[in-house]
Design an enzyme around this catalytic site. Sequence first.
Site, PDB file in Angstrom:
ATOM      1  N   LYS A 181     -11.408  -1.851   6.895  1.00 18.78           N
ATOM      2  CA  LYS A 181     -10.403  -1.512   7.838  1.00 18.78           C
ATOM      3  C   LYS A 181     -10.914  -1.449   8.555  1.00 18.78           C
ATOM      4  O   LYS A 181     -11.635  -0.390   9.083  1.00 18.78           O
ATOM      5  CB  LYS A 181      -9.652  -0.645   6.748  1.00 18.78           C
ATOM      6  N   ARG A 230       0.523  10.406   0.835  1.00 18.90           N
ATOM      7  CA  ARG A 230       1.176  11.212   2.148  1.00 18.90           C
ATOM      8  C   ARG A 230       2.303  12.033   1.421  1.00 18.90           C
ATOM      9  O   ARG A 230       2.900  13.249   2.442  1.00 18.90           O
ATOM     10  CB  ARG A 230       1.150  10.757   3.172  1.00 18.90           C
ATOM     11  N   GLU A 274       0.710  -1.099  -0.065  1.00 20.82           N
ATOM     12  CA  GLU A 274       0.181   0.010  -0.376  1.00 20.82           C
ATOM     13  C   GLU A 274       1.059   1.240   0.115  1.00 20.82           C
ATOM     14  O   GLU A 274       1.752   1.545   0.811  1.00 20.82           O
ATOM     15  CB  GLU A 274      -0.722   0.259   1.062  1.00 20.82           C
TER      16      GLU A 274
HETATM   17  C1  3PG Z   1      -2.077   3.561   7.739  1.00 20.33           C
HETATM   18  O1  3PG Z   1      -2.087   4.010   7.415  1.00 20.33           O
HETATM   19  O2  3PG Z   1      -2.906   2.604   7.412  1.00 20.33           O
HETATM   20  C2  3PG Z   1      -1.511   3.769   9.524  1.00 20.33           C
HETATM   21  O3  3PG Z   1      -0.571   4.960   9.069  1.00 20.33           O
HETATM   22  C3  3PG Z   1      -0.519   2.846   9.897  1.00 20.33           C
HETATM   23  O4  3PG Z   1      -0.616   2.893  10.901  1.00 20.33           O
HETATM   24  P1  3PG Z   1       1.168   2.801  11.289  1.00 20.33           P
HETATM   25  O5  3PG Z   1       1.871   3.136  11.115  1.00 20.33           O
HETATM   26  O6  3PG Z   1       1.202   2.417  13.154  1.00 20.33           O
HETATM   27  O7  3PG Z   1       1.529   1.201  11.221  1.00 20.33           O
END
Ligand code: 3PG
Length: 212
Positions: free
Chosen positions: A129, A45, A41
């Site tokens: 999700k 950002r 994924e």
């Molecule tokens: C996301 O976009 O799902 C989160 O930023 C993932 O969170 P994490 O950085 O704690 O894995």
Amino acid sequence: MKGIKHIVKGAPILPILQADSVEQALNIAKAVEASGLKNLEVVRRTDAAAASVTAIREAFPDMVVGMGTVLSPEHAKEAVEAGSQFLVTPTVSPRLLDGLMSSGVPFIPGTSNPADILMASEYGLTELKFFPAHLSGGAPMLKALGGIFQNISFCPTGGISGSNLNDYLSLKNVFAVGGSWMIPSDMVKAENWQGITDTCKQALEAFEGLRP
Ligand code: 3PG
């Protein structure tokens, strides 16, 4: 359209890639692929996100590449134009869900509470999700939600790491887990591509350990 569950390849583990440049994204994708994980994924950002999806698809045709942090129908359209094979969102709204429904690709809408889940299920969606998983109650919350929403399965993300991965993956209403822990930003900065391969491999091994 195929549900997201059916396009997640191999192990149901979704590494989250955030890259400052296409070159960095390609190096990360190569490191992830070397671990045996097939899904990625790319989060929306940084300015490099869309071009990174296109470049990874071209360089690694066996990988399944999606775009995350999709917040609007416009983002969804851009992501699909860049070649995203699936979309991931942090949250839901009727406008966003309408955009996702007409995107033409599978998607995982983000939910964190029963109201979000009900909204998504009113659109006929059953693969969601759960974000931010750890802060929203973690595995115990998913268990509780399973009692109410018996036909929904989740991909938790947010606060997942090698040490709590199995708490989530062992739940019967969890179809995949995602997170950035497999692509740590300090390793990306240090160009420690082998470190990323090793971290991804550890996640894969933890999952394999759950198999009978
Ligand atoms: C996301 O976009 O799902 C989160 O930023 C993932 O969170 P994490 O950085 O704690 O894995």
